[in-house]
Design a protein around this motif. Structure first.
Motif: not given
Length: 166
Positions: A121-122, A132-134, A109-110
């Motif tokens: 980077h996120g 991974g989920r963004y 969570l970015w």
């Protein structure tokens, strides 16, 4: 769950991280910095928390963060040791890359608007993690949970519901 943090070669992170690394090398430097953080106008400077939080941080919150450093010698000693300790960028990159081995579901969570933890980077972290989920927290800086608490809570809630549903 990963929120904006040091990753890859971003250490010390940005201007605030560089300033902490410098003042930690001066006798009494961290205590002086902690006292400056208690002054709202100074706290909002880019050298301190101006790039960390979009909105001014409440005095009582910052007092809670700085009180142990100012009044507990063991805390002060440990923080000085950490700030002065060696951490080669190669080790940080290697440790970040080791996240490839973590197979658990992860939400990265970015905050794309922050200038301290690079937005790319996120995305890279989320791609690095096998599950991974963004997601983004627009309008927030590094301290996204303080800048946009509703968005952070919603994203975490949705992630937890979807992760436990599998």
């Amino acid at each position: 769950m990963i929120l904006p943090c040091e990753a890859f070669d971003n250490f010390p992170p940005g201007l605030p991280g560089t300033m902490v690394a410098l003042v930690a090398r001066l006798p009494g430097g961290l205590q002086l910095a902690a006292r400056q953080l208690r002054i709202g106008r100074l706290r909002r400077l880019p050298l301190l928390f101006g790039q960390m939080a979009r909105r001014p941080l409440p005095d009582d919150l910052v007092r809670g963060w700085t009180e142990p450093l100012l009044n507990q010698p063991d805390i002060r000693r440990d923080l000085i040791r950490y700030c002065r300790g060696p951490l080669p960028k190669e080790a940080l990159v290697r440790n970040t890359e080791a996240l490839r081995e973590f197979t658990g579901e992860t939400l990265v969570l970015w905050s794309p608007d922050n200038r301290v933890m690079p937005p790319e980077h996120g995305r890279r972290l989320a791609e690095l993690l096998p599950a991974g989920r963004y997601a983004e927290v627009p309008g927030a800086y590094v301290l996204s949970m303080l800048d946009e608490p509703e968005t952070v809570a919603r994203e975490i809630g949705e992630f937890l519901v979807s992760a436990t549903g599998r």
